[in-house]
Motif scaffolding. Structure first.
Motif, PDB file in Angstrom:
ATOM      1  N   ILE A  81       0.903  -1.133   0.087  1.00 24.50           N
ATOM      2  CA  ILE A  81      -0.133  -0.073   0.034  1.00 24.50           C
ATOM      3  C   ILE A  81       0.828   1.268   0.064  1.00 24.50           C
ATOM      4  CG2 ILE A  81      -1.583   1.504   1.238  1.00 24.50           C
ATOM      5  CD1 ILE A  81      -2.874  -1.098   0.239  1.00 24.50           C
ATOM      6  N   ARG A  82       1.835   1.332   0.925  1.00 20.21           N
ATOM      7  CA  ARG A  82       2.815   2.289   0.994  1.00 20.21           C
ATOM      8  C   ARG A  82       3.661   2.593  -0.291  1.00 20.21           C
ATOM      9  NH1 ARG A  82       4.587   0.820   5.208  1.00 20.21           N
ATOM     10  NH2 ARG A  82       6.609  -0.110   4.561  1.00 20.21           N
ATOM     11  N   ALA A  83       3.905   1.801  -1.036  1.00 15.98           N
ATOM     12  CA  ALA A  83       4.754   1.715  -2.174  1.00 15.98           C
ATOM     13  C   ALA A  83       4.071   2.033  -3.374  1.00 15.98           C
ATOM     14  CB  ALA A  83       5.393   0.466  -2.491  1.00 15.98           C
ATOM     15  N   GLY A  84       2.706   2.010  -3.145  1.00 17.78           N
ATOM     16  CA  GLY A  84       1.541   2.369  -4.367  1.00 17.78           C
ATOM     17  C   GLY A  84       1.384   1.316  -5.401  1.00 17.78           C
ATOM     18  N   ILE A  85       1.828  -0.078  -4.993  1.00 18.56           N
ATOM     19  CA  ILE A  85       1.569  -1.277  -5.959  1.00 18.56           C
ATOM     20  C   ILE A  85       0.323  -1.975  -5.589  1.00 18.56           C
ATOM     21  CG2 ILE A  85       4.256  -1.408  -6.464  1.00 18.56           C
ATOM     22  CD1 ILE A  85       4.260  -3.732  -4.628  1.00 18.56           C
ATOM     23  N   ALA A  86      -0.324  -1.384  -4.802  1.00 13.32           N
ATOM     24  CA  ALA A  86      -1.684  -2.274  -4.187  1.00 13.32           C
ATOM     25  C   ALA A  86      -2.480  -1.123  -3.890  1.00 13.32           C
ATOM     26  CB  ALA A  86      -1.437  -3.286  -3.216  1.00 13.32           C
ATOM     27  N   LEU A 157      -7.599  -1.549  12.658  1.00 19.65           N
ATOM     28  CA  LEU A 157      -6.520  -0.577  12.774  1.00 19.65           C
ATOM     29  C   LEU A 157      -5.655  -0.622  11.415  1.00 19.65           C
ATOM     30  CD1 LEU A 157      -4.487   1.145  14.349  1.00 19.65           C
ATOM     31  CD2 LEU A 157      -3.254  -0.954  15.048  1.00 19.65           C
ATOM     32  N   ILE A 158      -5.458  -1.761  10.715  1.00 22.72           N
ATOM     33  CA  ILE A 158      -4.567  -1.619   9.470  1.00 22.72           C
ATOM     34  C   ILE A 158      -5.209  -0.968   8.393  1.00 22.72           C
ATOM     35  CG2 ILE A 158      -5.153  -3.822   8.726  1.00 22.72           C
ATOM     36  CD1 ILE A 158      -2.580  -4.386   7.694  1.00 22.72           C
ATOM     37  N   ASP A 159      -6.659  -1.173   8.208  1.00 22.57           N
ATOM     38  CA  ASP A 159      -7.480  -0.576   7.255  1.00 22.57           C
ATOM     39  C   ASP A 159      -7.605   1.060   7.816  1.00 22.57           C
ATOM     40  OD1 ASP A 159      -9.395  -0.653   5.112  1.00 22.57           O
ATOM     41  OD2 ASP A 159     -10.766   0.382   6.828  1.00 22.57           O
ATOM     42  N   TRP A 160      -7.534   1.378   8.978  1.00 22.54           N
ATOM     43  CA  TRP A 160      -7.713   2.891   9.135  1.00 22.54           C
ATOM     44  C   TRP A 160      -6.167   3.396   8.791  1.00 22.54           C
ATOM     45  CZ3 TRP A 160      -4.404   5.796  12.830  1.00 22.54           C
ATOM     46  CH2 TRP A 160      -4.997   7.046  12.791  1.00 22.54           C
ATOM     47  N   THR A 161      -5.242   2.809   9.192  1.00 31.38           N
ATOM     48  CA  THR A 161      -3.853   3.102   8.968  1.00 31.38           C
ATOM     49  C   THR A 161      -3.533   3.235   7.349  1.00 31.38           C
ATOM     50  OG1 THR A 161      -2.945   2.170  10.796  1.00 31.38           O
ATOM     51  CG2 THR A 161      -1.260   2.633   9.388  1.00 31.38           C
ATOM     52  N   GLY A 162      -3.941   2.172   6.740  1.00 30.96           N
ATOM     53  CA  GLY A 162      -3.768   2.255   5.094  1.00 30.96           C
ATOM     54  C   GLY A 162      -4.407   3.417   4.348  1.00 30.96           C
ATOM     55  N   ARG A 163      -5.558   3.727   5.050  1.00 34.64           N
ATOM     56  CA  ARG A 163      -6.306   4.853   4.611  1.00 34.64           C
ATOM     57  C   ARG A 163      -5.748   6.052   4.605  1.00 34.64           C
ATOM     58  NH1 ARG A 163     -11.562   3.696   2.706  1.00 34.64           N
ATOM     59  NH2 ARG A 163     -12.096   1.383   3.301  1.00 34.64           N
ATOM     60  N   ALA A 164      -4.912   6.082   5.839  1.00 36.31           N
ATOM     61  CA  ALA A 164      -4.291   7.422   6.342  1.00 36.31           C
ATOM     62  C   ALA A 164      -3.041   7.859   5.620  1.00 36.31           C
ATOM     63  CB  ALA A 164      -4.263   7.347   7.930  1.00 36.31           C
ATOM     64  N   TRP A 191       1.363   6.926  15.770  1.00 33.23           N
ATOM     65  CA  TRP A 191       1.258   5.672  15.254  1.00 33.23           C
ATOM     66  C   TRP A 191       1.422   5.723  13.549  1.00 33.23           C
ATOM     67  CZ3 TRP A 191       1.391   0.840  16.074  1.00 33.23           C
ATOM     68  CH2 TRP A 191       0.830   0.001  15.109  1.00 33.23           C
ATOM     69  N   LEU A 192       0.811   6.723  12.833  1.00 33.46           N
ATOM     70  CA  LEU A 192       0.965   7.059  11.672  1.00 33.46           C
ATOM     71  C   LEU A 192       2.586   7.033  11.149  1.00 33.46           C
ATOM     72  CD1 LEU A 192      -1.982   9.185  10.665  1.00 33.46           C
ATOM     73  CD2 LEU A 192      -1.874   6.680  10.246  1.00 33.46           C
ATOM     74  N   THR A 193       3.323   8.041  11.802  1.00 30.79           N
ATOM     75  CA  THR A 193       4.592   7.945  11.608  1.00 30.79           C
ATOM     76  C   THR A 193       5.321   6.569  11.674  1.00 30.79           C
ATOM     77  OG1 THR A 193       4.799  10.291  12.504  1.00 30.79           O
ATOM     78  CG2 THR A 193       6.807   9.193  12.396  1.00 30.79           C
ATOM     79  N   SER A 194       5.114   5.764  12.787  1.00 30.38           N
ATOM     80  CA  SER A 194       5.647   4.578  12.977  1.00 30.38           C
ATOM     81  C   SER A 194       5.484   3.645  11.774  1.00 30.38           C
ATOM     82  CB  SER A 194       5.025   4.020  14.158  1.00 30.38           C
ATOM     83  OG  SER A 194       5.455   2.596  14.260  1.00 30.38           O
ATOM     84  N   ALA A 195       3.956   3.787  11.127  1.00 31.73           N
ATOM     85  CA  ALA A 195       3.709   2.820  10.098  1.00 31.73           C
ATOM     86  C   ALA A 195       4.281   3.065   8.845  1.00 31.73           C
ATOM     87  CB  ALA A 195       2.132   2.895  10.050  1.00 31.73           C
ATOM     88  N   LYS A 196       4.978   4.472   8.694  1.00 35.42           N
ATOM     89  CA  LYS A 196       5.765   4.854   7.537  1.00 35.42           C
ATOM     90  C   LYS A 196       7.106   4.792   7.569  1.00 35.42           C
ATOM     91  CE  LYS A 196       3.484   8.793   7.465  1.00 35.42           C
ATOM     92  NZ  LYS A 196       3.053  10.206   7.097  1.00 35.42           N
ATOM     93  N   GLU A 197       7.781   4.849   9.071  1.00 42.55           N
ATOM     94  CA  GLU A 197       9.123   5.278   9.267  1.00 42.55           C
ATOM     95  C   GLU A 197       9.894   3.961  10.157  1.00 42.55           C
ATOM     96  OE1 GLU A 197      10.416   7.206   7.619  1.00 42.55           O
ATOM     97  OE2 GLU A 197       8.978   8.370   6.637  1.00 42.55           O
ATOM     98  N   PHE A 198       9.087   2.979  10.307  1.00 34.33           N
ATOM     99  CA  PHE A 198       9.464   1.916  11.362  1.00 34.33           C
ATOM    100  C   PHE A 198      10.905   1.563  11.233  1.00 34.33           C
ATOM    101  CE2 PHE A 198       9.736  -2.256  13.374  1.00 34.33           C
ATOM    102  CZ  PHE A 198       9.429  -2.060  14.553  1.00 34.33           C
ATOM    103  N   ARG A 199      11.048   1.013  10.175  1.00 36.38           N
ATOM    104  CA  ARG A 199      12.330   0.555   9.693  1.00 36.38           C
ATOM    105  C   ARG A 199      13.588   1.462  10.140  1.00 36.38           C
ATOM    106  NH1 ARG A 199      15.940   0.085   5.223  1.00 36.38           N
ATOM    107  NH2 ARG A 199      14.508   1.355   3.828  1.00 36.38           N
ATOM    108  N   ARG A 200      13.434   2.575   9.915  1.00 41.93           N
ATOM    109  CA  ARG A 200      14.417   3.813   9.946  1.00 41.93           C
ATOM    110  C   ARG A 200      14.462   4.527  11.341  1.00 41.93           C
ATOM    111  NH1 ARG A 200      13.204   4.398   4.480  1.00 41.93           N
ATOM    112  NH2 ARG A 200      11.111   5.639   5.114  1.00 41.93           N
ATOM    113  N   GLN A 201      13.345   3.985  12.372  1.00 46.34           N
ATOM    114  CA  GLN A 201      13.200   4.637  13.701  1.00 46.34           C
ATOM    115  C   GLN A 201      14.045   3.999  14.790  1.00 46.34           C
ATOM    116  OE1 GLN A 201       9.011   4.380  14.525  1.00 46.34           O
ATOM    117  NE2 GLN A 201       8.662   6.476  13.720  1.00 46.34           N
ATOM    118  N   TYR A 202      14.549   2.751  14.426  1.00 45.01           N
ATOM    119  CA  TYR A 202      15.457   2.029  15.557  1.00 45.01           C
ATOM    120  C   TYR A 202      16.634   1.561  14.738  1.00 45.01           C
ATOM    121  CZ  TYR A 202      10.723   2.494  17.787  1.00 45.01           C
ATOM    122  OH  TYR A 202       9.587   2.963  18.281  1.00 45.01           O
ATOM    123  N   SER A 203      17.546   0.942  15.588  1.00 46.12           N
ATOM    124  CA  SER A 203      18.681   0.320  15.312  1.00 46.12           C
ATOM    125  C   SER A 203      18.709  -1.158  15.647  1.00 46.12           C
ATOM    126  CB  SER A 203      20.156   1.209  15.215  1.00 46.12           C
ATOM    127  OG  SER A 203      20.950   0.319  14.753  1.00 46.12           O
ATOM    128  N   GLY A 204      18.037  -2.178  15.275  1.00 48.43           N
ATOM    129  CA  GLY A 204      18.198  -3.398  15.874  1.00 48.43           C
ATOM    130  C   GLY A 204      17.248  -3.656  17.115  1.00 48.43           C
TER     131      GLY A 204
END
Length: 238
Positions: A81-86, A157-164, A191-204
């Motif tokens: 969804i985030r990548a725009g391929i679905a 929650l995932i439907d709400w987040t995907g729409r946002a 929460w929305l920031t986490s859904a978009k940036e989770f991979r870059r928010q932490y280090s391991g």
């Protein structure tokens, strides 16, 4: 393997090989190297090109609590969804959320993920199936054996987040926050920031801030942790 006697030099060589193989079998880095290299070579042959295929190295994240688990699940399930391929969860191919939704329409179907294995001795290909972990929010905390949420709440929650996070997606965002966010006390914007940036928010490591610091200390991997502000946003003080 044949039961033959080995000379000392052969025993030393075998001991060295076994130690190396044991290390590789327990190494995520070695596994990802073998997986990525094979895929990259095939892709480059198809495209008739050379060079790097993958954007960067893999991420290995320790999830220390239910908020970290929820944020990581959401980040992965919403990748298409985030990548725009679905355009919907139902069309998000190769995701566990699609598999779970499809199972609702076919109650008798098992929730599985598939992997392909090739037998090098016979060159035969086998498809392996592994069951997806069930949502187990109804069980008592001490008796939970699965994901500690109700699937209906996760779906909401995932439907709400995907729409946002997809401004061009059809539909609208209801003013009522999803039940899980209310139960965990997490702010919508965090929460929305986490859904978009989770991979870059932490280090391991991801989890409650004090647990993250303790994890680093126990594993002798330094004292500095990345993501304090993001951790505190997902673990508000009640």
């Amino acid at each position: 393997m044949n039961g033959d006697a080995l000379i000392d030099g052969e025993v030393m060589l075998l001991d060295g090989l076994l130690a190396e193989w044991h290390e590789r079998l327990s190494s995520i880095s070695w596994f990802m190297r073998c997986l990525n290299e094979d895929i990259a070579r095939k892709a480059n042959r198809e495209d008739e090109c050379k060079g790097a295929f993958w954007e960067g190295r893999f991420k290995s994240q320790a999830l220390l609590d239910e908020q970290a688990l929820l944020a990581c699940m959401m980040y992965v399930d919403l990748n298409p969804i985030r990548a725009g391929i679905a355009d919907s969860l139902q069309s998000s191919d190769f995701t566990s959320i699609q598999e779970r939704i499809n199972s609702l329409n076919s109650p008798n179907s098992a929730l599985t993920i598939s992997a392909i294995q090739t037998d090098s001795s016979t060159n035969q290909t086998h498809i392996l199936h592994k069951f997806l972990v069930q949502f187990d929010g109804a069980a008592h905390l001490n008796e939970q054996a699965g994901i500690p949420f109700h699937f209906a709440d996760y779906l909401e929650l995932i439907d709400w987040t995907g729409r946002a996070i997809r401004l061009d997606k059809k539909g609208y965002i209801d003013n009522q926050r999803p039940k899980l966010l209310n139960e965990l006390g997490i702010a919508s914007d965090a929460w929305l920031t986490s859904a978009k940036e989770f991979r870059r928010q932490y280090s391991g490591i991801s989890g409650r801030w004090d647990s993250m610091c303790e994890f680093k200390k126990q594993h002798n991997s330094g004292k500095w942790c990345k993501g304090k502000a993001f951790s505190q946003a997902l673990h508000p003080q009640v």
